[in-house]
Design a protein around this motif. Structure first.
Motif, PDB file in Angstrom:
ATOM      1  N   THR A 152      -0.040  -0.947  -0.436  1.00 25.77           N
ATOM      2  CA  THR A 152       0.175   0.538  -0.040  1.00 25.77           C
ATOM      3  C   THR A 152       0.902   1.613  -0.098  1.00 25.77           C
ATOM      4  OG1 THR A 152      -0.398  -0.002   2.379  1.00 25.77           O
ATOM      5  CG2 THR A 152      -1.796  -0.784   1.289  1.00 25.77           C
ATOM      6  N   GLY A 153       1.690   0.760  -0.114  1.00 30.84           N
ATOM      7  CA  GLY A 153       3.411   2.169  -0.528  1.00 30.84           C
ATOM      8  C   GLY A 153       4.141   2.693   0.951  1.00 30.84           C
ATOM      9  N   THR A 154       4.061   2.059   2.046  1.00 23.66           N
ATOM     10  CA  THR A 154       3.814   2.430   2.880  1.00 23.66           C
ATOM     11  C   THR A 154       5.290   2.541   2.881  1.00 23.66           C
ATOM     12  OG1 THR A 154       2.375   1.257   4.466  1.00 23.66           O
ATOM     13  CG2 THR A 154       4.548   1.441   5.501  1.00 23.66           C
ATOM     14  N   GLY A 155       6.163   3.614   3.836  1.00 24.79           N
ATOM     15  CA  GLY A 155       7.593   3.166   3.884  1.00 24.79           C
ATOM     16  C   GLY A 155       7.977   4.761   2.502  1.00 24.79           C
ATOM     17  N   VAL A 156       6.809   4.726   1.654  1.00 23.78           N
ATOM     18  CA  VAL A 156       8.081   5.340   0.217  1.00 23.78           C
ATOM     19  C   VAL A 156       7.260   7.423   0.506  1.00 23.78           C
ATOM     20  CG1 VAL A 156       7.244   5.440  -2.193  1.00 23.78           C
ATOM     21  CG2 VAL A 156       7.665   3.402  -0.374  1.00 23.78           C
ATOM     22  N   THR A 157       8.259   8.427   0.574  1.00 28.32           N
ATOM     23  CA  THR A 157       7.534   9.765  -0.211  1.00 28.32           C
ATOM     24  C   THR A 157       7.766   9.469  -1.289  1.00 28.32           C
ATOM     25  OG1 THR A 157       8.539  10.264   2.263  1.00 28.32           O
ATOM     26  CG2 THR A 157       7.806  11.551   0.109  1.00 28.32           C
ATOM     27  N   VAL A 158       6.310  10.799  -2.449  1.00 29.07           N
ATOM     28  CA  VAL A 158       6.336  10.682  -3.503  1.00 29.07           C
ATOM     29  C   VAL A 158       6.379  12.201  -3.348  1.00 29.07           C
ATOM     30  CG1 VAL A 158       4.703  10.605  -5.823  1.00 29.07           C
ATOM     31  CG2 VAL A 158       5.040   8.797  -3.809  1.00 29.07           C
ATOM     32  N   ALA A 159       7.369  13.031  -4.131  1.00 28.03           N
ATOM     33  CA  ALA A 159       6.963  14.248  -4.205  1.00 28.03           C
ATOM     34  C   ALA A 159       6.232  14.614  -6.020  1.00 28.03           C
ATOM     35  CB  ALA A 159       8.742  14.570  -4.507  1.00 28.03           C
ATOM     36  N   VAL A 160       5.510  15.657  -5.340  1.00 20.91           N
ATOM     37  CA  VAL A 160       4.912  15.891  -6.633  1.00 20.91           C
ATOM     38  C   VAL A 160       4.862  17.775  -7.424  1.00 20.91           C
ATOM     39  CG1 VAL A 160       1.966  16.330  -7.355  1.00 20.91           C
ATOM     40  CG2 VAL A 160       2.328  14.508  -5.538  1.00 20.91           C
ATOM     41  N   ASP A 274      15.673  22.895  -9.391  1.00 19.48           N
ATOM     42  CA  ASP A 274      16.219  22.510  -8.431  1.00 19.48           C
ATOM     43  C   ASP A 274      15.280  22.043  -7.166  1.00 19.48           C
ATOM     44  OD1 ASP A 274      18.496  24.218  -8.492  1.00 19.48           O
ATOM     45  OD2 ASP A 274      17.065  26.297  -8.419  1.00 19.48           O
ATOM     46  N   ALA A 275      13.470  21.549  -7.616  1.00 24.43           N
ATOM     47  CA  ALA A 275      12.493  21.130  -7.371  1.00 24.43           C
ATOM     48  C   ALA A 275      13.140  19.224  -7.026  1.00 24.43           C
ATOM     49  CB  ALA A 275      11.083  21.045  -7.742  1.00 24.43           C
ATOM     50  N   ILE A 276      13.341  18.936  -8.737  1.00 25.85           N
ATOM     51  CA  ILE A 276      14.318  17.653  -8.560  1.00 25.85           C
ATOM     52  C   ILE A 276      15.164  16.949  -7.686  1.00 25.85           C
ATOM     53  CG2 ILE A 276      14.226  16.373 -10.553  1.00 25.85           C
ATOM     54  CD1 ILE A 276      12.980  17.914 -12.963  1.00 25.85           C
ATOM     55  N   ASN A 277      15.991  18.278  -7.497  1.00 25.67           N
ATOM     56  CA  ASN A 277      17.358  18.239  -7.112  1.00 25.67           C
ATOM     57  C   ASN A 277      16.362  17.399  -5.832  1.00 25.67           C
ATOM     58  OD1 ASN A 277      19.558  18.135  -8.213  1.00 25.67           O
ATOM     59  ND2 ASN A 277      19.480  20.088  -9.285  1.00 25.67           N
ATOM     60  N   TRP A 278      16.679  18.714  -4.460  1.00 24.21           N
ATOM     61  CA  TRP A 278      15.443  18.906  -3.536  1.00 24.21           C
ATOM     62  C   TRP A 278      15.365  17.539  -3.262  1.00 24.21           C
ATOM     63  CZ3 TRP A 278      11.939  19.431  -0.433  1.00 24.21           C
ATOM     64  CH2 TRP A 278      11.617  19.948   0.736  1.00 24.21           C
ATOM     65  N   THR A 292      13.208  14.348   3.931  1.00 23.20           N
ATOM     66  CA  THR A 292      12.486  12.688   4.074  1.00 23.20           C
ATOM     67  C   THR A 292      12.448  12.923   2.508  1.00 23.20           C
ATOM     68  OG1 THR A 292      10.584  14.395   3.872  1.00 23.20           O
ATOM     69  CG2 THR A 292      10.456  13.283   6.090  1.00 23.20           C
ATOM     70  N   PRO A 293      13.669  12.646   1.711  1.00 28.29           N
ATOM     71  CA  PRO A 293      13.368  12.742   0.748  1.00 28.29           C
ATOM     72  C   PRO A 293      13.039  11.883  -0.232  1.00 28.29           C
ATOM     73  CG  PRO A 293      15.694  12.588   1.419  1.00 28.29           C
ATOM     74  CD  PRO A 293      14.887  12.485   2.709  1.00 28.29           C
ATOM     75  N   ALA A 294      12.456  12.164  -1.378  1.00 30.58           N
ATOM     76  CA  ALA A 294      11.312  11.552  -2.019  1.00 30.58           C
ATOM     77  C   ALA A 294      12.030  10.734  -3.049  1.00 30.58           C
ATOM     78  CB  ALA A 294      10.756  12.043  -2.818  1.00 30.58           C
ATOM     79  N   ARG A 295      11.688   9.023  -3.037  1.00 31.38           N
ATOM     80  CA  ARG A 295      11.699   7.853  -3.665  1.00 31.38           C
ATOM     81  C   ARG A 295      10.928   7.534  -4.970  1.00 31.38           C
ATOM     82  NH1 ARG A 295      15.642   8.386  -1.335  1.00 31.38           N
ATOM     83  NH2 ARG A 295      16.187   9.129  -3.028  1.00 31.38           N
ATOM     84  N   VAL A 296      10.209   8.404  -4.986  1.00 28.78           N
ATOM     85  CA  VAL A 296       9.830   8.473  -6.619  1.00 28.78           C
ATOM     86  C   VAL A 296       8.848   9.856  -6.683  1.00 28.78           C
ATOM     87  CG1 VAL A 296       7.429   8.180  -7.557  1.00 28.78           C
ATOM     88  CG2 VAL A 296       8.246   6.509  -6.635  1.00 28.78           C
ATOM     89  N   ILE A 297       9.279  10.435  -8.039  1.00 31.34           N
ATOM     90  CA  ILE A 297       9.151  12.220  -8.595  1.00 31.34           C
ATOM     91  C   ILE A 297       7.912  12.086  -9.479  1.00 31.34           C
ATOM     92  CG2 ILE A 297       9.816  13.731  -9.797  1.00 31.34           C
ATOM     93  CD1 ILE A 297      12.282  13.307  -7.692  1.00 31.34           C
ATOM     94  N   ASN A 298       6.418  12.649  -9.057  1.00 34.27           N
ATOM     95  CA  ASN A 298       5.536  12.865 -10.728  1.00 34.27           C
ATOM     96  C   ASN A 298       5.467  14.599 -11.368  1.00 34.27           C
ATOM     97  OD1 ASN A 298       2.708  12.085 -11.575  1.00 34.27           O
ATOM     98  ND2 ASN A 298       3.064  13.424 -11.247  1.00 34.27           N
ATOM     99  N   MET A 299       6.015  14.370 -12.025  1.00 31.89           N
ATOM    100  CA  MET A 299       6.069  15.779 -13.010  1.00 31.89           C
ATOM    101  C   MET A 299       4.889  15.929 -13.490  1.00 31.89           C
ATOM    102  SD  MET A 299       9.744  17.382 -13.109  1.00 31.89           S
ATOM    103  CE  MET A 299      10.635  15.942 -14.095  1.00 31.89           C
ATOM    104  N   SER A 300       3.383  16.306 -13.913  1.00 25.09           N
ATOM    105  CA  SER A 300       2.889  16.511 -14.743  1.00 25.09           C
ATOM    106  C   SER A 300       2.805  18.050 -15.268  1.00 25.09           C
ATOM    107  CB  SER A 300       0.830  16.425 -13.596  1.00 25.09           C
ATOM    108  OG  SER A 300       1.103  14.334 -13.707  1.00 25.09           O
ATOM    109  N   LEU A 301       3.936  17.758 -15.951  1.00 22.42           N
ATOM    110  CA  LEU A 301       4.385  19.275 -16.492  1.00 22.42           C
ATOM    111  C   LEU A 301       4.340  18.873 -17.296  1.00 22.42           C
ATOM    112  CD1 LEU A 301       7.016  20.302 -15.032  1.00 22.42           C
ATOM    113  CD2 LEU A 301       6.207  20.519 -13.026  1.00 22.42           C
ATOM    114  N   GLY A 302       5.059  20.003 -18.329  1.00 25.69           N
ATOM    115  CA  GLY A 302       5.957  20.472 -19.835  1.00 25.69           C
ATOM    116  C   GLY A 302       5.754  21.450 -20.580  1.00 25.69           C
ATOM    117  N   GLY A 303       6.667  22.036 -21.372  1.00 20.00           N
ATOM    118  CA  GLY A 303       6.390  22.188 -22.665  1.00 20.00           C
ATOM    119  C   GLY A 303       7.128  21.976 -23.424  1.00 20.00           C
TER     120      GLY A 303
END
Length: 593
Positions: A152-160, A274-278, A292-303
């Motif tokens: 169920t995702g326990t212990g994982v931080t996802v950066a949005v 910078d946000a990706i790095n941090w 609390t560093p993220a082990r997954v990053i979501n980026m719903s953005l772009g150009g």
């Protein structure tokens, strides 16, 4: 004639969703349960479990237990580790009262009960769950409930990395400290530049607020309300679940780290990098360390642009720290190769499907797509423009009803690759939670190798529709066919040599018919020389260069007689670009020993 590369100039990132609000109508759901059976004979069964009293012949003798079953018209299947006997009924039934009673009447029997089939139930009691077709429907849903019994995702931080977070009670239990990376105070609308408060202050815009395009048209062309986009994305990933309200998050025990990079008119590449790095635990000047560093990053953005060095460097650094990066493909119904950061290497790029399983009309496509996920597809009325006629086909998630500044929390359907990407980010969190040692490349391989065929039409949409239950079940197992795969993208520089490795722990020698599967994206494949290098350094040439082969890409499986090679060790795919003028990258390759 040799071709040259035309690269687009960088542009500011923009949100990749189509905002489609609608009114939510709650509907009830049953309480969660861990058993498929609510009563003894409610579900079909085909065997009985018979426990014999200690000291009886049947308790210790298989032949005696078999004779007893035969006397009742049935057959012994096997003996359990507990000592009980499993008895075949001869077929599925929902009622075996007479047989059960016959065993109960036997003085040697301590107990008898149906051998019920148990299933991994975790259906939540969230009131909007019935609207979440994207999680459970057989056609184009992602088969998420089947994964919940394992992770169920326990212990994982996802950066949005998005517009930030507007307070919502269905997400709040899973939110950890984030950061506001919007450096332009004029666009931020929160009274300043960067700070430790990632609250979404609203990204509403008046017509022309962002200037004009090359033709002099105002940007935006019409007034736009605040999207609260980051909160919608966060809910899909990790909304609180089994709390008798709202929606269910895919990785509902994971944590959400909101990082604000999008504000009025979009977001700057420098802020996003910078946000990706941090997020991944890197250092950003003037910003406190991420606790609390993220082990997954979501980026719903772009150009629309080529992948810049700025993006690629930040992504590579995040992946090197063990963080999986998931990116929305974009909503222009065009080749994703022209949209960044979806066209960068070392990311999982996600296309969107509608409820019927076809490519959503807006979704980008192309060779850079890794996988498809539900993104929704709704329609607007012709008689009443702006009215959504099929809100049920959107992706329902957490939102806010404020037109400009925050109002009351609610739930609404959106559509977009912005909605598809968090499905994969949530799945990545489920996989990482089950095995924390997995690398981003291994997580990507698991997701891509365990898709199921797209039910409708979606050309150039990756390996298929992501399947959460199948992917999570595959964690810790050998890939299908014994193939070992490396999906970490490696850029092939012009007239350079690059390599990608696979570590093998198998015993014995390699096969005389070893298979090397190669997926290389390149604009002139005749430039390429490809070798497979065994652990002892022996090189096997699988492809020579050819000045007349001007086609794009290498997608092939080669057979190598490597029977003299010890299997264990590091195998290397070595790619040389021997002519100038064209570039590409190793998308993935696999080895079947």
């Amino acid at each position: 004639m040799r071709r040259t590369c035309l690269c687009a100039a960088a542009v500011s990132a923009a949100v990749l969703s189509v905002v489609l609000p609608a009114t939510a109508t709650p509907s009830g759901q049953p309480d969660a349960t861990t058993s498929a059976a609510q009563s003894g004979t409610a579900r079909p069964f085909e065997r009985l479990i018979v426990g014999y009293k200690p000291g009886t012949a049947e308790a210790s003798s298989d032949s005696a237990a078999a004779d007893d079953a035969r006397a009742k018209g049935k057959t012994l299947n096997r003996r359990m580790s507990t000592g009980a006997a499993v008895v075949d009924l001869g077929g599925k039934t929902t009622s075996a009262d007479s047989v059960i009673q016959a065993f109960k009447n036997d003085p040697d029997v301590a107990y008898v009960e149906p051998d019920l089939l148990m299933q991994p139930f975790a259906d939540p009691n969230d009131t909007e769950y019935s609207r979440q077709w994207d999680l459970f429907e057989a056609t184009a849903g992602m088969n998420v409930p089947g994964a919940w019994s394992s992770s169920t995702g326990t212990g994982v931080t996802v950066a949005v990395i998005d517009t930030g977070y507007v307070a919502h009670s269905d997400v709040a239990p899973n939110v950890v400290a984030g950061y506001d990376f919007v450096s332009d105070a004029a666009r931020a609308r929160d009274g300043g530049g960067r700070d430790d408060n990632p609250a979404d202050a609203g990204d509403w815009m008046k017509r022309g607020d962002c200037g004009t395009d090359l033709l002099g048209n105002p940007i935006p062309a019409q007034d736009q309300d605040s999207s609260w986009h980051g909160t919608h994305v966060a809910g899909t990933i990790a909304a609180a679940t089994n709390n008798s309200k709202g929606i269910a998050g895919i990785a509902y025990n994971a944590k959400i780290q909101p990082l604000r990079v999008l504000a009025q008119c979009g977001g700057a590449t420098s802020d996003i990098a910078d946000a990706i790095n941090w997020a991944s635990g890197g250092t950003v000047s003037g910003v406190p360390a991420n606790a609390t560093p993220a082990r997954v990053i979501n980026m719903s953005l772009g150009g629309q642009a080529a992948c810049s060095s700025t993006y690629q460097n930040a992504i590579n650094a995040a992946v090197s720290r063990g963080t999986t990066v998931v990116v929305a493909a974009g909503n222009s119904n065009a080749d994703v190769a022209n949209f960044t950061p979806a066209n960068c290497n070392n990311v999982i790029t996600v296309a969107a499907l509608g409820r019927e399983g076809n490519k959503a009309f807006y979704s980008n496509y192309g060779a850079k797509i890794d996988v498809a996920a539900p993104g929704g597809e709704t329609r607007r009325g012709t008689d009443t423009p702006g009215t959504i006629t099929t809100p049920q086909n959107g992706i329902w998630s957490t939102l806010n009803n404020g037109a400009t500044t925050p109002g009351a929390e609610n739930y609404e359907p959106y559509q977009g690759t912005s909605m598809a990407a968090p499905h994969i980010a949530g799945l990545a969190a489920l996989v990482k939670a089950k095995d924390a040692s997995l690398t981003p490349a291994q997580i990507e391989t698991l997701i891509k190798n365990n898709t199921r065929p797209i039910p409708g039409t979606c050309n150039s949409c990756g390996t298929g529709l992501a399947d959460a239950a199948k992917t999570v079940a595959a964690v810790g197992t050998t890939p299908p066919g014994g193939a070992l795969e490396n999906t970490a993208d490696v850029t092939i520089v012009d007239r350079g040599t690059v390599s990608s490795t696979i570590a093998v722990t198998a015993s014995g020698n390699a096969s005389a018919a070893l298979k090397v599967g190669v997926d290389i994206k390149h604009t002139y494949r005749g430039d390429l020389v490809i070798d497979l290098v065994a652990p002892d350094g022996t090189a096997y040439r699988v492809k020579n260069s050819s000045t007349s082969d001007s086609a794009d890409d290498v997608l092939a499986t080669y057979t190598v007689n490597a029977s003299s090679e010890v299997a264990a060790g590091t195998w290397t795919l070595r790619v040389q670009d021997v002519y100038s003028g064209d570039t590409g990258y190793i998308d993935s390759w696999n080895l079947t020993l």
